[in-house]
Design a protein around this motif. Structure first.
Motif, PDB file in Angstrom:
ATOM      1  N   PHE A   1      31.538  58.479  64.802  1.00 52.11           N
ATOM      2  CA  PHE A   1      32.028  58.736  63.453  1.00 52.11           C
ATOM      3  C   PHE A   1      33.484  58.345  63.250  1.00 52.11           C
ATOM      4  CE2 PHE A   1      28.181  61.341  63.603  1.00 52.11           C
ATOM      5  CZ  PHE A   1      27.564  60.850  62.467  1.00 52.11           C
ATOM      6  N   GLN A   2      34.198  58.086  64.345  1.00 54.46           N
ATOM      7  CA  GLN A   2      35.512  57.469  64.192  1.00 54.46           C
ATOM      8  C   GLN A   2      35.358  55.986  63.849  1.00 54.46           C
ATOM      9  OE1 GLN A   2      37.626  58.407  67.806  1.00 54.46           O
ATOM     10  NE2 GLN A   2      38.415  60.341  66.990  1.00 54.46           N
ATOM     11  N   GLN A   3      34.272  55.379  64.334  1.00 56.65           N
ATOM     12  CA  GLN A   3      33.995  53.973  64.015  1.00 56.65           C
ATOM     13  C   GLN A   3      33.453  53.802  62.596  1.00 56.65           C
ATOM     14  OE1 GLN A   3      31.235  53.142  67.222  1.00 56.65           O
ATOM     15  NE2 GLN A   3      32.815  52.221  68.498  1.00 56.65           N
ATOM     16  N   TRP A   4      33.165  54.926  61.927  1.00 62.04           N
ATOM     17  CA  TRP A   4      32.540  54.841  60.612  1.00 62.04           C
ATOM     18  C   TRP A   4      33.457  54.243  59.551  1.00 62.04           C
ATOM     19  CZ3 TRP A   4      27.803  56.106  62.008  1.00 62.04           C
ATOM     20  CH2 TRP A   4      26.798  55.999  61.037  1.00 62.04           C
ATOM     21  N   LYS A   5      34.730  54.180  59.817  1.00 61.96           N
ATOM     22  CA  LYS A   5      35.654  53.594  58.840  1.00 61.96           C
ATOM     23  C   LYS A   5      35.291  52.140  58.538  1.00 61.96           C
ATOM     24  CE  LYS A   5      40.549  53.314  57.683  1.00 61.96           C
ATOM     25  NZ  LYS A   5      40.513  51.953  57.163  1.00 61.96           N
ATOM     26  N   ALA A   6      34.681  51.473  59.523  1.00 62.86           N
ATOM     27  CA  ALA A   6      34.269  50.080  59.310  1.00 62.86           C
ATOM     28  C   ALA A   6      33.227  49.987  58.207  1.00 62.86           C
ATOM     29  CB  ALA A   6      33.710  49.500  60.610  1.00 62.86           C
ATOM     30  N   PHE A   7      32.358  50.991  58.093  1.00 66.39           N
ATOM     31  CA  PHE A   7      31.354  50.999  57.029  1.00 66.39           C
ATOM     32  C   PHE A   7      32.037  51.198  55.672  1.00 66.39           C
ATOM     33  CE2 PHE A   7      28.956  51.844  60.792  1.00 66.39           C
ATOM     34  CZ  PHE A   7      27.708  51.306  60.562  1.00 66.39           C
ATOM     35  N   ILE A   8      33.021  52.083  55.642  1.00 65.31           N
ATOM     36  CA  ILE A   8      33.759  52.327  54.394  1.00 65.31           C
ATOM     37  C   ILE A   8      34.471  51.064  53.945  1.00 65.31           C
ATOM     38  CG2 ILE A   8      35.654  53.638  53.365  1.00 65.31           C
ATOM     39  CD1 ILE A   8      34.942  55.927  55.299  1.00 65.31           C
ATOM     40  N   ASP A   9      35.165  50.407  54.906  1.00 63.34           N
ATOM     41  CA  ASP A   9      35.924  49.192  54.579  1.00 63.34           C
ATOM     42  C   ASP A   9      35.020  48.070  54.082  1.00 63.34           C
ATOM     43  OD1 ASP A   9      38.192  50.514  55.349  1.00 63.34           O
ATOM     44  OD2 ASP A   9      38.264  49.633  57.357  1.00 63.34           O
ATOM     45  N   ASN A  10      33.784  48.031  54.576  1.00 61.70           N
ATOM     46  CA  ASN A  10      32.840  46.984  54.179  1.00 61.70           C
ATOM     47  C   ASN A  10      31.917  47.416  53.038  1.00 61.70           C
ATOM     48  OD1 ASN A  10      32.849  44.452  56.147  1.00 61.70           O
ATOM     49  ND2 ASN A  10      33.326  46.260  57.371  1.00 61.70           N
ATOM     50  N   GLU A  11      32.198  48.587  52.455  1.00 61.47           N
ATOM     51  CA  GLU A  11      31.455  49.110  51.296  1.00 61.47           C
ATOM     52  C   GLU A  11      29.957  49.217  51.578  1.00 61.47           C
ATOM     53  OE1 GLU A  11      32.560  46.546  48.048  1.00 61.47           O
ATOM     54  OE2 GLU A  11      34.326  47.754  47.630  1.00 61.47           O
ATOM     55  N   VAL A  12      29.637  49.744  52.765  1.00 57.95           N
ATOM     56  CA  VAL A  12      28.244  49.940  53.161  1.00 57.95           C
ATOM     57  C   VAL A  12      27.957  51.439  53.187  1.00 57.95           C
ATOM     58  CG1 VAL A  12      26.571  49.708  55.022  1.00 57.95           C
ATOM     59  CG2 VAL A  12      28.121  47.818  54.502  1.00 57.95           C
ATOM     60  N   SER A  13      26.963  51.860  52.431  1.00 52.29           N
ATOM     61  CA  SER A  13      26.561  53.269  52.422  1.00 52.29           C
ATOM     62  C   SER A  13      25.464  53.507  53.452  1.00 52.29           C
ATOM     63  CB  SER A  13      26.052  53.675  51.030  1.00 52.29           C
ATOM     64  OG  SER A  13      27.106  53.654  50.089  1.00 52.29           O
ATOM     65  N   VAL A  14      25.478  54.694  54.026  1.00 50.15           N
ATOM     66  CA  VAL A  14      24.470  55.061  55.017  1.00 50.15           C
ATOM     67  C   VAL A  14      23.970  56.473  54.710  1.00 50.15           C
ATOM     68  CG1 VAL A  14      25.465  53.618  56.830  1.00 50.15           C
ATOM     69  CG2 VAL A  14      26.184  55.994  56.606  1.00 50.15           C
ATOM     70  N   VAL A  15      22.845  56.833  55.337  1.00 50.97           N
ATOM     71  CA  VAL A  15      22.271  58.173  55.186  1.00 50.97           C
ATOM     72  C   VAL A  15      22.337  58.877  56.532  1.00 50.97           C
ATOM     73  CG1 VAL A  15      20.188  59.506  54.684  1.00 50.97           C
ATOM     74  CG2 VAL A  15      20.724  57.468  53.324  1.00 50.97           C
ATOM     75  N   VAL A  16      22.858  60.089  56.533  1.00 52.91           N
ATOM     76  CA  VAL A  16      22.916  60.908  57.739  1.00 52.91           C
ATOM     77  C   VAL A  16      22.170  62.206  57.456  1.00 52.91           C
ATOM     78  CG1 VAL A  16      24.389  62.112  59.390  1.00 52.91           C
ATOM     79  CG2 VAL A  16      25.107  59.905  58.455  1.00 52.91           C
ATOM     80  N   VAL A  17      21.269  62.589  58.369  1.00 50.72           N
ATOM     81  CA  VAL A  17      20.436  63.779  58.184  1.00 50.72           C
ATOM     82  C   VAL A  17      20.747  64.779  59.289  1.00 50.72           C
ATOM     83  CG1 VAL A  17      18.086  64.653  57.953  1.00 50.72           C
ATOM     84  CG2 VAL A  17      18.622  62.330  57.206  1.00 50.72           C
ATOM     85  N   GLY A  18      20.984  66.029  58.899  1.00 49.84           N
ATOM     86  CA  GLY A  18      21.299  67.050  59.898  1.00 49.84           C
ATOM     87  C   GLY A  18      21.096  68.442  59.353  1.00 49.84           C
TER      88      GLY A  18
END
Length: 448
Positions: A182-199
């Motif tokens: 989840f520290q690597q998740w900034k790359a998704f934000i920078d590339n405007e990619v949405s994801v789904v997380v279930v918990g």
């Protein structure tokens, strides 16, 4: 007249169709869709087990024509393996088939005549950076990409294909893997990619804890127990689809006893017909079910589908005792969840309040010290016995029921001609207490 197979209408596996219910006028679907359309969002779906989290995202992704790439987490999953599972989850064959059928265009591919695969992905990522040669075949290219998987390999696929990454049960990841992923998740934000997380609900805060950059970037959809009205709609829609008539009170009774879980409602509706020997029904038929039929169906679902919980129930009754304990604290704490209003989470003071209202005989009422020691011992006791029904969060002073179907099993493991009352529950607990005490006393006498 046509016949309808009951199990294809009331489904407990796969995606329901005729009996899919949009709760609260579709509020959850709208929130998830808005999160996915807001580029660079982490769409967090939380809630207790079996409240419909997977069904929700599956329906929304189906509606928008996206294919889920599902990564199911466990505590053995390392960071690189996490990204490898995501990449391996891309079903190029399905995407090609789906895209060709729709005759659409996919960003970065040109016309749909182009075939998506590992060579295509390598071209998007950059063949030079991967060390890929023109002579390599699909399998060789795949192995090269998966040799050192990372978010940078996955993001191009998510940006250019009709796919969405779905992370199931992220709370099972080890703390170190959670932190890195989840520290690597900034790359998704920078590339405007949405994801789904279930918990689960009580682990939602872990995301912000491991990466503060995610604050303000999370769209959380919290699913709680279903309202009785929405559960009734499952039965009503199913009966309407089958074009049959069933008394309204049947839907109400089943919904009231489904402990807020759609899977129990689906199971009970199906069992209603199975108990009459009906695997399929004829359209236009009327069924004069009685309330007792509904209660019989609930009992049969409990003992047929959740029989494995009996061993957990027996172990819970004995607890971590080497000698007779004075109070049945484990069972009384669990029974507090079954008291109205039904809930899957209780604060420490709410446990006391519910036990007070249960009017337990004074000599059997667990004191605060016994309750506190029980809550603290829960994690160790459950890990020793390979079960996890409850989770006590000391810092939040909250007790969560991890497996809500256990509430249903406790209520309907015994055949009844009416819904059980809290007095029935207390009587059962005290009876088991007396039985075990007598057994232990007999063992002690033999020892002498």
């Amino acid at each position: 007249m046509a016949k309808v197979i009951v199990s294809t209408v009331f489904k407990t596996t796969g995606q329901p169709t005729a009996t899919y219910v949009k709760r609260e006028q579709g509020a959850y679907e709208k929130r998830l869709l808005a999160g996915l359309e807001s580029k660079g969002r982490l769409c967090l779906i939380t809630g207790p087990s079996k409240t419909g989290k997977t069904t929700l995202y599956s329906q929304v992704l189906q509606d928008i024509g996206s294919v889920p790439i599902v990564v199911r987490c466990d505590n053995q999953l390392a960071t690189e393996e996490f990204w490898a599972r995501a990449l391996e989850g891309i079903d190029f064959e399905r995407i090609n088939s789906k895209s060709n059928a729709k005759e659409t265009e996919i960003t970065g591919t040109g016309k749909i005549g182009a075939t998506m695969g590992w060579a295509w992905l390598a071209g998007i990522i950059g063949e030079v950076s991967l060390g890929i040669k023109k002579t390599m075949n699909e399998n060789e290219i795949r192995e090269r990409i998966l040799a050192k998987p990372s978010p940078q390999h996955l993001i191009p696929a998510l940006k250019n294909l009709p796919v969405i990454l779905v992370v199931e049960d992220f709370h099972y990841l080890s703390e170190s893997t959670q932190t890195t992923v989840f520290q690597q998740w900034k790359a998704f934000i920078d590339n405007e990619v949405s994801v789904v997380v279930v918990g689960t609900t009580h682990h939602a805060v872990d995301l912000a804890r491991v990466n503060k950059d995610l604050l303000g970037r999370i769209t959380q959809i919290e699913l709680d127990r279903w309202a009785t009205d929405d559960l009734e709609k499952i039965a009503q829609q199913g009966f309407q689809y089958m074009r049959i008539e069933v008394p309204d009170f049947i839907s109400r009774e089943l919904a009231r006893e489904a402990v807020g879980l759609p899977i129990i409602m689906q199971d009970s509706c199906r069992q209603l017909f199975f108990d009459k020997g009906l695997q399929e029904v004829t359209e236009g038929h009327s069924f004069n079910f009685e309330k007792e039929d509904a209660y019989f169906a609930l009992h049969n679902v409990a003992v047929s589908n959740y029989a494995q919980l009996e061993a957990l129930y027996e172990r819970l009754k004995t607890g971590p005792r080497k000698r007779a304990r004075k109070y049945e604290t484990y069972e009384f704490v669990l029974s507090a969840f079954a008291k109205d209003p039904l809930t899957f989470c209780l604060r420490r003071h709410e446990i006391d309040e519910r036990l007070d209202k249960m009017k337990i005989p004074l000599e059997h009422r667990p004191p605060a010290q016994s309750i506190n020691s029980t809550l603290k011992a829960l994690s160790h006791f459950q890990s020793l016995n390979g079960l996890e029904l409850l989770e006590w969060r000391e810092k939040d002073q909250k007790l969560y029921i991890v497996e809500p179907t256990f509430l249903f099993y406790l209520r309907w493991r015994t055949k009844r001609n009416r819904p059980p009352t809290i007095a029935d529950t207390i009587a059962t607990i005290l009876a088991s207490f007396e039985q075990i005490s007598q057994q232990l006393q007999g063992i002690a006498k033999k020892g002498k």
